[in-house]
Design an enzyme around this catalytic site. Sequence first.
Site, PDB file in Angstrom:
ATOM      1  N   ASP A  86       1.052  -2.608   3.421  1.00  0.00           N
ATOM      2  CA  ASP A  86      -0.086  -2.067   3.783  1.00  0.00           C
ATOM      3  C   ASP A  86      -1.335  -2.591   2.647  1.00  0.00           C
ATOM      4  O   ASP A  86      -1.106  -2.769   1.457  1.00  0.00           O
ATOM      5  CB  ASP A  86       0.055  -0.657   3.084  1.00  0.00           C
ATOM      6  CG  ASP A  86       0.773   0.372   4.122  1.00  0.00           C
ATOM      7  OD1 ASP A  86       1.607  -0.252   5.102  1.00  0.00           O
ATOM      8  OD2 ASP A  86       0.912   1.643   3.819  1.00  0.00           O
ATOM      9  N   HIS A 142       7.736  -6.357   3.297  1.00  0.00           N
ATOM     10  CA  HIS A 142       8.857  -6.547   4.037  1.00  0.00           C
ATOM     11  C   HIS A 142       8.482  -7.803   4.812  1.00  0.00           C
ATOM     12  O   HIS A 142       7.664  -8.624   4.756  1.00  0.00           O
ATOM     13  CB  HIS A 142       8.549  -5.536   5.265  1.00  0.00           C
ATOM     14  CG  HIS A 142       8.744  -4.227   4.706  1.00  0.00           C
ATOM     15  ND1 HIS A 142       9.892  -3.242   5.120  1.00  0.00           N
ATOM     16  CD2 HIS A 142       8.188  -3.144   3.762  1.00  0.00           C
ATOM     17  CE1 HIS A 142       9.927  -1.967   4.350  1.00  0.00           C
ATOM     18  NE2 HIS A 142       8.840  -2.162   3.497  1.00  0.00           N
ATOM     19  N   SER A 227      -1.142  -5.350  -6.467  1.00  0.00           N
ATOM     20  CA  SER A 227      -0.914  -6.626  -6.532  1.00  0.00           C
ATOM     21  C   SER A 227      -1.628  -7.296  -5.063  1.00  0.00           C
ATOM     22  O   SER A 227      -2.167  -6.512  -4.382  1.00  0.00           O
ATOM     23  CB  SER A 227       0.269  -7.165  -6.949  1.00  0.00           C
ATOM     24  OG  SER A 227       0.144  -8.700  -7.307  1.00  0.00           O
TER      25      SER A 227
END
Length: 263
Positions: A86, A142, A227
């Site tokens: 995201d 992911h 980050s």
Amino acid sequence: MVKHLLRLMTELSSYRWLSRLMGAFSHSRLSRKLIPTFIRMYQIPAGEAEKDPGQYHSLNEFFSRRLKPGMRPVAGGDGLVASPVDARITAMGELDSGTIMNVKGQDYRLEELLNHSPHLESYKKGFFFVLYLSPTDYHRIHAPISGRKVESDYIRGRAYPVNEFGMTHMKNVLSRNERLITYIAGADGEAAVVKVGAMNVSSIRYSDEQAESWNIGDDLAYFEFGSTVVLLLESGTFTPRPDLTSDTKVRMGELLGTMKRLD
């Protein structure tokens, strides 16, 4: 004057000992008392988390939370590339002879970002995404493609902020901060997932240290606090989704584009 003062403060706060100190607190049971405030401050959709906020034992455990099944549908099909996180797209485009151009007004040389890895030859005319994760975002990373791990490379570095100020006013933050790079070889080309640490990030961790391959969307790694991920796609393999631009917000699993088989 204010800008110079902020830059000095950032330089002084970028040392690993301070990140370790902040990390130690975020792992402590005392820090769990901050979870409700953290949720309110950053308007985090806590209902997406796999557990109730009160079940997390520390702020760090909540921050690196997993989601309930089905919260992030993953693009499926041959040759697809999905967003690993995201995030907001800070910059995207084709690499120019091994240079990532104009990320908040700065250019980044691939050999510095990848710490002079021999893999850089595969990406000199490839495609890149710079994906910034704010404190609001889900912070697990992911697999963007299905494939096997070719190599993992950990690079010690500083802990400069990767927010608007850090990326604009600090020099070459992405190439100076701590990085954990995963090279994944898929059927249609290779991808490099460059996970960049940030201020107050105590570590970047693999979800499963023993994993040697992933399907698209599989849990790969996670940040301990906010980050950036730089996603690189091998030269001559990638076609981006036509509506994506810098400043677009994407979710993990969302289609970024397609890869074609190399000749």
